[in-house]
Design an enzyme around this catalytic site. Structure first.
Site, PDB file in Angstrom:
ATOM      1  CG  HIS A   1      -0.443  -0.007   2.566  1.00  0.00           C
ATOM      2  ND1 HIS A   1      -0.649   1.300   3.149  1.00  0.00           N
ATOM      3  CD2 HIS A   1       0.028  -0.852   3.661  1.00  0.00           C
ATOM      4  CE1 HIS A   1      -0.010   1.115   4.538  1.00  0.00           C
ATOM      5  NE2 HIS A   1       0.389  -0.129   4.768  1.00  0.00           N
TER       6      HIS A   1
ATOM      7  CG  ASP B   1       2.533   0.717   8.275  1.00  0.00           C
ATOM      8  OD1 ASP B   1       2.083   0.503   6.972  1.00  0.00           O
ATOM      9  OD2 ASP B   1       1.526   0.745   9.143  1.00  0.00           O
TER      10      ASP B   1
ATOM     11  CD  GLU C   1      -2.580  -1.806   5.070  1.00  0.00           C
ATOM     12  OE1 GLU C   1      -2.334  -3.026   5.546  1.00  0.00           O
ATOM     13  OE2 GLU C   1      -2.503  -0.712   5.731  1.00  0.00           O
ATOM     14  CD  GLU C   2      -1.940   2.010   7.498  1.00  0.00           C
ATOM     15  OE1 GLU C   2      -2.501   1.175   8.409  1.00  0.00           O
ATOM     16  OE2 GLU C   2      -0.716   2.018   7.744  1.00  0.00           O
TER      17      GLU C   2
ATOM     18  CD  GLU D   1     -13.619  -2.111  -2.509  1.00  0.00           C
ATOM     19  OE1 GLU D   1     -14.454  -2.364  -3.461  1.00  0.00           O
ATOM     20  OE2 GLU D   1     -13.432  -2.782  -1.585  1.00  0.00           O
TER      21      GLU D   1
ATOM     22  CD  GLU E   1     -14.555  -6.346  -2.703  1.00  0.00           C
ATOM     23  OE1 GLU E   1     -14.534  -6.853  -1.793  1.00  0.00           O
ATOM     24  OE2 GLU E   1     -14.711  -5.509  -3.068  1.00  0.00           O
TER      25      GLU E   1
ATOM     26  CG  ASP F   1       2.439  -3.040   4.856  1.00  0.00           C
ATOM     27  OD1 ASP F   1       2.822  -1.862   4.868  1.00  0.00           O
ATOM     28  OD2 ASP F   1       1.247  -3.085   5.122  1.00  0.00           O
TER      29      ASP F   1
END
Lengths: 689, 689
Positions: free
Chosen positions: B374, B384, B422-423, B431, B434, B451
């Site tokens: 992300h 992060d 992402e957080e 998504e 999907e 990550d």
């Protein structure tokens, strides 16, 4: 000197020649090692000559022989007769000269429902405790085979055991709207027995729909209007004089709305599989239900009191159909009588076998074309299903022989399935799909179903995923109709049933596989595998029979088929040629003969109907159909683009991975229409094309 | 004569030579047309030299530069800072010399939750309507970047807006058992505010678990015991003096138990996607909840009245942790005070972008290896997620350059994903999964997630599907640890964390991907794609910090990373080398470097634990584990058989379809562990290895 020169010249020529020879054979060419055999093998496309040979070899007499053997005795699922057909299929598919690469049986422990041989179901007309009239327990005998002790009594499989006594009412087809109308007219249906005719609603639904209105039992019959074009007399009109159903004939059937083993939904019914409680089974009639012949139905319906039934509810009996008082007329010999159902059906766990056979693919053994039909019948099942099995055996005889003699091996693997217990709810094929869900989903190119191969001998009928229309058309253009050297199955089909396609103009009208009418259901609706169902069928200008008249009765015999359905077995032959042709094309073509632009056309047609029916109303509710239109448009764009890729690809002279890439897109297209949001109780129908 | 003979001999030799030349070059060999180029191309296996070159090219200075750019400003999802990183990723991936074949953005309209800038959340200690003490709204500033106006106030994303005032209680980690104990001891929690520490239960669960006990608000803090090895003072102990969390640092986070956009479960959140009602969202705290720093938590907890908390509930504050009267001690300046939460979080639909990049495969473009991380952070997010993004950019720089210079193209397609939001719950990757569910399911070989690439600089840590253990081991054996020419990442890893395998003896301990901790979740748990998560991490003998201390705080900055996490960026470099190595092997090997016998070993170990824990009890209930044992045994048999097939296959000299057949089996193995009976609300976790 000349001699010397000549000698030198000769020596020179010899050296020159030896040099050429060494140069040609002795030195490995850089960048030109010998072409590996597999490079040629992967470039082998479908062989049109081979298809012609196949067509020529399909033999109507062999099919007739197959049918004779298959229909010797009744072979209801898991009976001794069924076991005999298992043995026969294994013998044929394991034959040294005409068998497949391998054949084996796969057993499932499945939940079946039978009448009690010792305590037959009975339906009576009673006055108090006096029996005034009996409804036939068994169908009338016209030949010894109808009298075989293994002819199962007509019953409603999965209908509950129980006793019900009440006044009779006539509920048309047992649809919700029928019961609503009846209830509205009569005021109260509590405690009544409904008689309904086949058609309009599923078998189980006739009971499921009835119960909420207080109806406590249901009789189901086949009206001669719906099945016999009004013919009723076995003196000269019905079988054995014609193909029409005799007055005592009764359609048996599974009275369940689901398919697959009912105790092991979505799991293969092995002996150690987790089973749900019987009480948790859904989709079956909550009240006793029993099918009867129209002879008996006439006796009951023509005596009914009460208001006259609506025009559309009337049938072929020579009387006015009334709704019931409830109950019979005061002037009837059934005056004040009740109808009583005493049903003793019982469920059992039984081992049912699929017989599986395989011809391994040479180039793409991990791509499957599956061809199947069920093996179990209700009684002798000459039309349903043995006409299909007889055809399948003829196809496998020819292909098996080609494999055994080493003249041919398909590019892809061909799998043949002789499914068990279809009549109880497509159980064998569904359990197979459940057991091998991952492999089948990942590897299956198509499923071809030929259940009843010949309903009647007028024309081809095919239902399929839109993507398969083209290959069915191609095959049907190549095969001629019985008795003609010129008329193709395709042209004949187009004459009987056609539609106008925006792309092609007038073409045969191929149907969609919407319901769960046969074993394609698990493949198409559960796994999203492109499926097709192929048969010969009626001339609709000549009959309005909703299905061939002896369907699921004791009269569906070899005699019936050979005299009335397909004398000479040439329609069977035509189906074998067409379905076998489709099979060969799917098995052998480098590029799958699937056309995604036909899929686009189907989506566009669905859309235009949806827009016509719903857009205005949706708009008034602030709902737009634009996204849907966009989606269909982008499907068309993608289809066009894929077909351009296909037409511009030299798949013969290229890495087979190029063809595989395209083929995987085609193979998996139907899979993309599986609804990822379906609840498990709807998995069986999660395909949503 | 001699001269003549010599001349003739020379002429002969010349003729001979010409003959050879003609024979070799002039005559086309029968059955030996020149080998098509693609035959060689499909036989090209992974190139070990290329991997060595790749390893050599990974540059720590480039990674440092990447991180500097990525962390210039806070880049919380959908903010201007986030948009700047979108532009930067596009610029890098579209670079003429070092970019990918293509790169683009894909936007989703997603449901996010933010505090209100105009009405900040606040927590106060109040006596009646008098405010006695304020809890910090923002973290303390040690450098200008901590004071950036785009540093989002600490908050609990998806925690509801609302006001709650009540007596304070201490509920340990907010597990159900914690609230039960507390409720049992105090008698009644109705109307109380609970303070709990991070760890032991999911963020949202701390609120979800509380509500049924009558708790009306929750404060969450990080105890120095859990994160700082007890260190508490910013005078000399915590950042900027060390890697430890300053007293005012607050862990932000998503307070939701699900992943993916909450309004569009299992559908890609496009602008026209159907959205559920906000009130139908599940898995979020029903009561106001707010995270605070340990400085403030100490002030509250050390004043609590009531019974002493159990030993395991005690933390690092220099006081006894009591449970609360409820409320504060009579001797405290907070005597009779309530704690009040005023929370103004609000949800918004925002457009969040994934940035996607691709290098097309040469031989199998329809097989994908996906590598992702992300892009969004809570604040500057140097660890992060930018440590991972910096590594990804270094990998793509090298690979992009090889592609642009024409020196290399992978066999399979490599897809790179820079996920958004992402957080807030792994939204971008979910998504994406999907939207492309069909393609990804059908074509994806593996997903590699990096990550946070460096939690600490001690050792590699990898979690993965068991099938990927082997390729991770292979890569980690080839890469050396920072500062050593001899010690491999593998050996160092094994020293830090190992287990004894029945097959291999002592090996590094690879974890499983069980939870939804990062963007692998949608790939692994929803789609069943073999996934792995790779990072450098702690020496557990030196710290018990549950995660790097400044996690999700304003102190996770470039300065923090370059001074305390990985000075010199050599651990980043090591992760890039290892993960890139795995990527190249997955992308280039003819046979996928997946080992299904390692899967068998995992199943066997699961089974043995299950047998040990449950068999005796199950037996007393008449339940047998034999079927399960049989299933594991037959998996082992199938794995052995497939590996025999692999070792006996000459995939280089054969049709590439042979390798593809094996590869498809390997690729789809994890897919077969997707539970076909999962209810849709459990789809996100339907992988059941």
């Amino acid at each position: 000197m000349l001699k010397k020169l000549l000698l030198f010249a000769l020596a020179g020529a010899a050296l020159f020649t030896v040099g050429i020879l060494i140069g040609h054979f002795g030195i490995k060419k850089k960048n030109s090692s010998p072409l590996p055999e597999w490079v040629q093998e992967v470039a082998q496309d479908v062989d049109e000559n081979l298809i012609e040979k196949f067509i020529a070899q399909v033999d109507n007499v062999q099919i007739e022989e197959n049918l004779k053997v298959l229909t010797q005795v009744p072979h209801m699922a898991t009976t001794a007769g069924d076991e005999a057909t298992v043995e026969y299929m294994l013998k044929r598919w394991q034959d040294r000269d005409t068998g497949l690469d391998a054949a084996w049986r796969e057993d499932y422990r499945v939940y079946l429902s039978f009448p009690d041989k010792d305590k037959p179901n009975n339906v009576t007309v009673v006055r108090g405790s006096d029996v005034v009239s009996f409804i036939r327990e068994k169908e009338k005998t016209y030949s010894t085979e109808h009298d075989d002790s293994d002819v199962v009594q007509p019953y409603a499989a999965y209908g509950p055991a129980g006793h019900a006594k009440g006044k009779l009412v006539y509920a048309n087809q047992g649809k919700v709207s029928d019961y609503e109308h009846l209830n509205g007219t009569l005021g109260n249906l509590t405690g009544t027995i409904a008689i309904v005719r086949y058609g309009g609603a599923g078998r189980a639904d006739k009971g499921i729909n009835a119960a909420p209105f207080g109806v406590i039992g249901v009789l189901v019959y086949t009206d001669p209007y719906d099945i016999n074009d009004g013919k009723m007399s076995d003196e000269n009109e019905t079988y054995p004089h014609s193909w029409y159903l005799p007055p005592s004939g009764v359609e048996r059937g599974s009275y369940s709305t689901s398919f697959g083993d009912q105790l092991t939904p979505y799991l293969a019914a092995k002996s150690d599989t987790y089973r749900i409680d019987e009480k948790d089974i859904t989709g079956v009639s909550p009240i006793p239900i029993q099918p009867i012949g129209f002879e008996d139905a006439q006796m009951l319906i023509c005596e009914l009191d009460g208001p006259e039934a609506p025009e559309t509810w009337q049938g072929s009996f020579p009387c006015k159909y009334n709704l019931g008082g409830p109950g019979f007329k005061n002037t009837s010999h059934f005056k004040d009588c009740d109808v009583q159902l005493d049903i003793y059906n019982k469920a059992e766990l039984k081992d049912s076998a699929n017989v599986m056979g395989v011809i391994w693919g040479s180039v793409e053994p991990d791509r499957y074309v599956i061809y199947g039909n069920h093996r179990d019948s209700w009684v002798h099942g000459a039309v349903d299903p043995s006409s299909g099995t007889a055809v399948m055996l003829e196809i496998t005889r020819i292909l098996g022989q080609m494999v055994k003699t080493g003249t041919w091996r398909p590019r892809r693997t061909l799998i043949f399935g002789s499914w068990g217990a279809e009549e109880f709810g497509l159980i064998g094929s569904a359990e197979y799909a459940e057991e091998y869900i991952s492999k089948l989903s990942q590897r299956t190119v198509a499923y071809i179903n030929v259940d009843i191969s010949v309903f009647a001998n007028a024309t081809l009928r095919a239902s399929a995923s839109p993507i398969a229309q083209d290959v069915i058309f191609t095959a049907s253009k190549q095969v001629k109709i019985p008795g003609s050297d010129t008329v193709s199955v395709y042209n004949n089909w187009m004459q009987h049933s056609n539609r106008t396609s925006p792309t092609y103009g007038v073409i045969p009208n191929m149907g969609y596989l919407t319901g769960a009418g046969s074993d394609y259901a698990a493949f198409m609706h559960y796994l999203g595998i492109s499926s097709m169902d192929i048969a010969y069928t009626y001339d609709r200008s000549k009959t309005r029979a909703r299905i061939y008249p002896t369907y699921h009765t004791a009269y569906d015999t070899f005699d019936y088929v050979s005299r009335f359905i397909d004398p000479g077995f040439t329609s069977h032959q035509t189906v074998a040629r067409t379905a076998g042709n489709v099979l060969l094309r799917l098995g052998d073509s480098i590029l799958l003969p699937f056309k995604c632009s036909d899929y686009a056309e189907s989506l566009e047609q669905y859309l235009s109907v949806a827009v016509e029916n719903f857009e205005a109303e949706l708009k008034t509710n602030g709902i737009s159909m634009e996204s849907l239109k966009e989606a269909v448009k982008s499907f068309r764009t993608a289809a066009t683009s894929l077909e351009q890729t296909i037409s511009s690809s030299d798949v013969v002279g290229n890495s087979p991975l190029k063809a595989r890439r395209i083929n995987d897109q085609l193979m998996l297209l139907d899979r993309a229409f599986l609804n990822p949001l379906a609840f498990p109780d709807k998995y069986g129908f999660r395909y949503r094309m």
